[in-house]
Scaffold this active site. Structure first.
Site, mmCIF file in Angstrom:
data_model
loop_
_atom_site.group_PDB
_atom_site.id
_atom_site.type_symbol
_atom_site.label_atom_id
_atom_site.label_comp_id
_atom_site.label_asym_id
_atom_site.label_seq_id
_atom_site.Cartn_x
_atom_site.Cartn_y
_atom_site.Cartn_z
ATOM 1 N N THR A 71 0.831 -1.450 0.042
ATOM 2 C CA THR A 71 -0.108 -0.092 0.109
ATOM 3 C C THR A 71 0.818 1.085 -0.014
ATOM 4 O O THR A 71 2.002 1.186 -0.387
ATOM 5 C CB THR A 71 -0.959 0.044 1.232
ATOM 6 O OG1 THR A 71 -1.911 1.082 1.126
ATOM 7 C CG2 THR A 71 -0.560 0.113 2.530
ATOM 8 N N ASN A 72 0.327 2.234 0.376
ATOM 9 C CA ASN A 72 1.328 3.598 0.563
ATOM 10 C C ASN A 72 0.557 4.631 1.389
ATOM 11 O O ASN A 72 -0.344 4.341 1.804
ATOM 12 C CB ASN A 72 1.110 4.145 -1.085
ATOM 13 C CG ASN A 72 -0.304 4.648 -1.522
ATOM 14 O OD1 ASN A 72 -0.925 5.477 -0.903
ATOM 15 N ND2 ASN A 72 -0.756 3.955 -2.498
#
Ligand code: C5P
Length: 399
Positions: A202-203
């Site tokens: 994810t980020n």
């Protein structure tokens, strides 16, 4: 803005202090008028200290000098009642002013926001509903009540709306509903691409920009479908015109977007979509001994690029581009490659762009226009961005 805040006598009266405090902090001038019932729940002194003005309670009180109700009616740009009880709503609906607040309401012409709070049975009583309908037909904005636990311990619709949400509704009350009748799709938040049930690519995108863009569109009158990654909606009460659809992965997001896009005229893609995913994903949590030395990844669909292929020139498509370098040139390239009408380019780095820090951005449109915004929060940025989008949308016809 010059705002009259009317406080009537219910247990939620203490929350009016939070609303007043927030309005004053946001730079508004606030005049408080209380009913005698409200005085039983909270002292005028509290409001006097928060607003810096004398509070009016009795018809004989003259907080703005002789014939205060007439003077205040002319002075105010917005009139709010928080909380609004059955009593004050019936006096307004029937045109029977018996106190300074309802007298002032009748001598005032302009946007009115009413935030009711009461026991669920009282809210649902046919007389209450009849009066609320009358007030709504007079263009009064009724904000809430919401469902939850009320003071008696009962559960139901009757709680005062979240004060922060009410403050936004008050600030939007005089703003024209430029997106009325328009359907908008907003994507937001980071997608999660799972290796196994407990680990994912994810980020750091929090989803705040998408949330604010969805909220602002709703406050401007749009019906909004907000498709977001796992944490994209944790920023407070969603506007009732926003339908929130949570998803996890890029492929889930694409699926939902494709399902709903046919009905919208404007798409705002703020989502930080993961460009790739693990090719294989384990059904059970992987143990340390099972973790391979490398992991094969597969490219994810580019949701906005696909929308551009299909709908470029037919729907109003807005992208967001978080960039670490060559901000404008990179964003411009994406605007063309994805067939967008507008791209909002913003520099991101360790302390810039993610979350609700200061927000710097450039709104680049397909005609070569470039508007810079440098705002203290994403809430204000979203307002500025929508203001520009509405202008640009108005320049071209879209379905
Ligand atoms: O990742 P990129 O900088 O190309 O993102 C630009 C725009 O494209 C953003 O609006 C983003 O929401 C969208 N996008 C998408 N699907 C992807 C990657 C990006 O919709 N897989």
């Amino acid at each position: 803005m010059r705002i009259i805040v009317g406080v009537s006598g219910g247990i939620a009266a203490y929350k009016a202090a939070i609303v007043v405090s927030s309005l004053v902090q946001r730079g508004h001038q606030v005049q408080i008028l209380m009913t005698e019932g409200a005085e039983k729940f909270i002292q005028p002194l509290t409001f006097e200290a928060l607003s810096g003005r004398p509070v009016g309670v009795l018809v004989t009180d003259q907080p703005a000098g002789p014939i205060s109700h007439v003077k205040l009616g002319k002075w105010a740009e917005v009139l709010v009642i928080v909380p609004a009880t059955v009593g004050i709503m019936s006096r307004l609906a029937l045109g029977q002013p018996t106190d300074l607040l309802s007298l002032t309401c009748m001598s005032y012409r302009g946007p009115v926001v009413i935030a009711p709070a009461m026991e669920p049975k009282m809210w649902l009583h046919p007389r209450t509903q009849e009066h609320v309908a009358k007030l709504a037909a007079d263009d009064t904005q009724i904000v809430g009540p919401v469902a939850g636990r009320v003071a008696s311990g009962d559960e139901g619709v009757g709680r005062l709306v979240d004060p922060e949400f009410l403050v936004r509704a008050i600030e939007h009350a005089p703003i024209p509903k430029a997106l009325s009748g328009i359907q908008v799709l907003v994507t937001g938040g980071a997608t999660w691409e799972h290796f196994d049930p407990v680990r994912a690519i994810t980020n750091p995108a929090t989803g705040r920009m998408g949330f604010e863009m969805a909220q602002e569109a709703a406050f401007l009158g749009a019906r909004v479908i907000y498709v977001h990654g796992p944490r994209g909606a944790d920023f407070g009460t969603l506007h009732p015109s926003v339908t929130s659809i949570p998803v996890v992965s890029a492929r889930d997001m694409r699926h939902v977007v494709w399902d709903v896009v046919g009905s919208v005229s404007i798409v705002v893609a703020t989502a930080a979509v993961s460009d790739f995913r693990p090719t294989a994903s384990a059904k059970q949590k992987l143990h340390k001994s099972d973790i391979p030395g490398y992991w094969e990844v597969t490219a994810n669909p580019d949701i906005l690029a696909d929308l551009g292929q299909e709908y470029g020139g037919k729907k109003f498509l807005v992208g967001f581009a978080a960039e670490t370098d060559n901000v404008v040139a990179s964003a411009q390239g994406k605007l063309e490659a994805k067939h967008l009408n507008v791209i909002v380019a913003n520099p991101v780095g360790a302390s810039l762009g993610f979350g609700n820090y200061e927000h710097h951005a450039q709104i680049i449109d397909k005609f070569g226009g470039n508007t810079a915004i440098n705002e203290e929060s994403k809430e204000i940025s979203a307002q500025k961005i929508w203001k520009r989008l509405v202008e640009l949308y108005g320049q071209e016809p879209y379905v």
